[in-house]
Design a protein around this motif. Sequence first.
Motif, short mmCIF file in Angstrom:
data_model
loop_
_atom_site.label_atom_id
_atom_site.label_comp_id
_atom_site.label_asym_id
_atom_site.label_seq_id
_atom_site.Cartn_x
_atom_site.Cartn_y
_atom_site.Cartn_z
N GLN A 17 0.29 6.20 -10.32
CA GLN A 17 0.56 7.43 -11.07
C GLN A 17 1.52 7.17 -12.22
OE1 GLN A 17 1.82 9.85 -7.73
NE2 GLN A 17 -0.07 11.04 -7.82
N VAL A 38 -6.72 -1.63 -8.76
CA VAL A 38 -6.26 -0.27 -8.94
C VAL A 38 -6.05 0.06 -10.42
CG1 VAL A 38 -4.28 1.26 -8.55
CG2 VAL A 38 -5.23 -0.05 -6.65
N PHE A 67 -4.75 11.64 -2.94
CA PHE A 67 -3.52 10.85 -2.90
C PHE A 67 -2.57 11.27 -1.76
CE2 PHE A 67 -3.86 9.73 -7.68
CZ PHE A 67 -4.65 8.65 -7.35
N PHE A 105 -6.52 -6.65 3.19
CA PHE A 105 -7.38 -5.89 2.28
C PHE A 105 -8.55 -6.73 1.75
CE2 PHE A 105 -8.38 -4.57 -2.10
CZ PHE A 105 -8.84 -3.29 -1.84
N VAL A 118 -12.67 -6.20 2.38
CA VAL A 118 -13.52 -5.77 1.27
C VAL A 118 -14.61 -6.80 0.97
CG1 VAL A 118 -13.56 -5.27 -1.21
CG2 VAL A 118 -11.72 -4.38 0.20
N ALA A 154 6.04 8.37 -2.30
CA ALA A 154 4.88 8.38 -1.40
C ALA A 154 5.15 9.29 -0.20
CB ALA A 154 4.54 6.96 -0.94
N SER A 209 -5.61 -0.80 5.05
CA SER A 209 -5.42 -0.82 3.60
C SER A 209 -6.73 -0.57 2.86
CB SER A 209 -4.85 -2.16 3.15
OG SER A 209 -3.59 -2.34 3.67
N TYR A 227 -5.35 -9.04 -5.95
CA TYR A 227 -6.65 -8.40 -6.03
C TYR A 227 -6.53 -6.88 -5.95
CZ TYR A 227 -11.48 -7.34 -4.74
OH TYR A 227 -12.74 -6.82 -4.70
N LEU A 228 -5.73 -6.41 -4.99
CA LEU A 228 -5.64 -4.96 -4.77
C LEU A 228 -5.05 -4.25 -6.00
CD1 LEU A 228 -5.75 -2.42 -3.06
CD2 LEU A 228 -3.70 -3.14 -1.88
N VAL A 247 0.82 -1.22 0.00
CA VAL A 247 0.00 0.00 0.00
C VAL A 247 0.85 1.26 0.00
CG1 VAL A 247 -2.26 -0.55 0.93
CG2 VAL A 247 -0.32 -0.34 2.49
N ALA A 248 2.07 1.17 0.57
CA ALA A 248 2.91 2.37 0.67
C ALA A 248 3.51 2.75 -0.68
CB ALA A 248 4.02 2.17 1.69
N THR A 249 3.50 1.84 -1.66
CA THR A 249 4.05 2.16 -2.97
C THR A 249 2.96 2.23 -4.03
OG1 THR A 249 4.45 -0.18 -3.39
CG2 THR A 249 6.26 1.06 -2.48
N MET A 250 1.74 1.83 -3.63
CA MET A 250 0.65 1.67 -4.58
C MET A 250 0.31 2.97 -5.33
SD MET A 250 -3.11 0.42 -3.44
CE MET A 250 -3.57 1.85 -2.48
N ILE A 251 0.22 4.08 -4.61
CA ILE A 251 -0.24 5.32 -5.26
C ILE A 251 0.79 5.84 -6.27
CG2 ILE A 251 -0.93 7.72 -4.84
CD1 ILE A 251 -2.18 6.61 -2.20
N PRO A 252 2.09 5.97 -5.89
CA PRO A 252 3.06 6.37 -6.91
C PRO A 252 3.14 5.38 -8.08
CG PRO A 252 4.00 6.65 -4.74
CD PRO A 252 2.70 5.95 -4.55
N ALA A 290 -3.90 9.80 1.47
CA ALA A 290 -3.76 8.34 1.43
C ALA A 290 -2.30 7.94 1.58
CB ALA A 290 -4.33 7.79 0.13
N ALA A 291 -1.40 8.70 0.94
CA ALA A 291 0.02 8.38 1.05
C ALA A 291 0.51 8.53 2.49
CB ALA A 291 0.84 9.29 0.13
N SER A 339 -0.61 5.53 4.31
CA SER A 339 0.15 4.33 3.94
C SER A 339 1.55 4.37 4.55
CB SER A 339 0.21 4.18 2.42
OG SER A 339 1.08 5.12 1.87
N PHE A 340 2.07 5.58 4.74
CA PHE A 340 3.38 5.67 5.35
C PHE A 340 3.36 5.24 6.80
CE2 PHE A 340 7.72 6.96 5.07
CZ PHE A 340 7.95 6.74 3.73
N SER A 391 -8.23 6.59 -1.96
CA SER A 391 -7.50 6.89 -3.19
C SER A 391 -8.32 6.66 -4.44
CB SER A 391 -6.24 6.04 -3.31
OG SER A 391 -5.65 5.84 -2.08
N PHE A 392 -9.13 5.60 -4.45
CA PHE A 392 -9.72 5.20 -5.72
C PHE A 392 -11.24 5.10 -5.71
CE2 PHE A 392 -5.43 3.39 -5.55
CZ PHE A 392 -4.88 4.05 -6.65
N LEU A 452 4.71 12.76 -1.37
CA LEU A 452 3.29 12.98 -1.60
C LEU A 452 2.53 13.21 -0.29
CD1 LEU A 452 1.69 12.89 -4.23
CD2 LEU A 452 1.18 10.50 -3.79
N ILE A 470 -7.46 3.08 2.99
CA ILE A 470 -6.55 3.81 2.09
C ILE A 470 -6.99 3.64 0.64
CG2 ILE A 470 -4.18 3.88 1.20
CD1 ILE A 470 -3.28 3.15 4.05
N TYR A 471 -7.40 2.43 0.28
CA TYR A 471 -7.90 2.20 -1.08
C TYR A 471 -9.12 3.07 -1.36
CZ TYR A 471 -10.11 0.11 -5.09
OH TYR A 471 -10.71 -0.05 -6.32
#
Lengths: 260, 296
Positions: free
Chosen positions: A115, A201, B267, B234, B238, B39, B253, A196-197, A107-112, B270-271, B274-275, B260-261, B42, B256-257
Amino acid sequence: MYVFLCIVSFISVFPLYWMVSAATNKSADVISGRLIPGGYFMENLNNLLAAQNIGRAFGNSFKYAAILTIVSLLVSSLAGYGFEIFHDKGKDLLMSIILLAMMVPFVATMIPLFQMCSKAGWLNTTIGFILPTISTPFLIMMFRQSARSFPHDIMEAARIDGLSEIRIFFQMFIPTMRSTYAAAMTITFMNAWNSYLWPKVIMTDSTSQTMPMVVANLTEGYVTDYGMLMLAVLICTLPTAVVFFCLQNAFAEGITGAVK
Amino acid sequence: MSKSKKMTLSKKQNLTGWVFLAPGAFLIFIMSFVPMFRALLLSFKSGIGANMKWSGISNYVRMFQDTVFVQSIKNTFFYLIIQVPVMLILALILASILNNKDLRFKGLFRTMIFLPCATSLVAYAIIFRSLFANNGLVNLLLVNLGILDQPYAFLTNTTSARIVIIIALLWRWTGYNMVFYLSGLQNIEYSVYEAAKIDGASAVQSFFKITVPLLKPTILLTAIMSTNGTLQLFDESVNLTSGGPANTSITMSHYIYDMSFKYVPNFGYAAAMSFLILVLVAVLAFLQMKVGDKRD
């Protein structure tokens, strides 16, 4: 002791048995508690095919997982081999840095990563699916561990015979380490199929959705058709179950290598 | 002269090694470390979509005032504290029973207990959701046995929803950890157990005096892996409970999902969240290694 083992085994197997039996029964029969396989399999299959494009999702998942497994095994085993066979201080240091990546949660790398993929136009593509997990610290570590048992004198002999380093790897290392490759294949294929995650995305388009995503979509309705749902779950489980049964022993052996 | 030739040979080999490991190492840097730092950057920005501005630590302040996020931290730790120890102890017990040389049907038991690992996370979450549904098999059984008067809404009551998630996790992962212990146990000479037995040690004593100390590295490995996995839960949140009821079983998680989405993408925030997971993973792994070392 046997009683305890039997209870645990029963609990382990029962939900799977229930899944199989429910897949062959009418939803109403499933709800009323029917536990023996019935004759409603074809109807469930037709309902399922009408509800979601299962064939396409299955094909997508298979394509992504197969390509990832091949590329990942090649890249990770090359790296593990390089780290062990040619090891020196610099490479050992780099290896310990790479092992730190194991601690980085996805999750900590998912957003970058999202992008990056969206900028590069990799949404809904195989390359987008496979890129983040082609090279994993776990697989590199596993191959590095197994390269330790690759006999040095045979390699020296091959070098004297004039075999190039790359041919030593492809013609000698890969065939010798078949069980490690089998274990790595099991792990990588299962993880890829089950992921899945990340697909959720980047697979924004319904035509590129994976099997787990489509199965999860089925639960969104208000009334659940259990027969159809369990058939979908069964189809989703089948490939990993096949891989698991074929390579179960190799998997255990591979883990033994990693634990040592 | 021969010395200089040898030098070039070893230099050449050294270079070959770097060529072999370059693609793998490069990908890990680009796909793990670089996004991690991005991240982090961000997390100090806020805004919607592409309009991001530096905002200092405001995301981190907001995080601890966000009741849903605080709830998701509590939920995740609830799963962690109960599920991981129960699972690891159960897996250890099963592995030491199955390691017994005289046991019959050993392979069959091992396969059956390991079988849940063959299911995908989404698949087993849906199986458990169906089993524990209001009209599911568990309720049917409990009502027919006369334990309950009417079906209990397992998935829409806070405590039971969390417990169902824990039961599902135990079902899916106990066999997996057991295989690690079984592999570890193969490295222990079986004669050690036989000698202990002759000396009058009970099964319980040899479990605590031989199995646990000798398996310590494996136990540490599985503890770190399970902690890491639980902090990133996650699929179950869900697909089993949808985070409900009222976000009381949502995991970090999952939230956070959604941030973000699913909702309007935020972002930066969410970042930042996640950190926090990254820091938690690192701190807990460090603590476990410390504890693991001390008992030597």
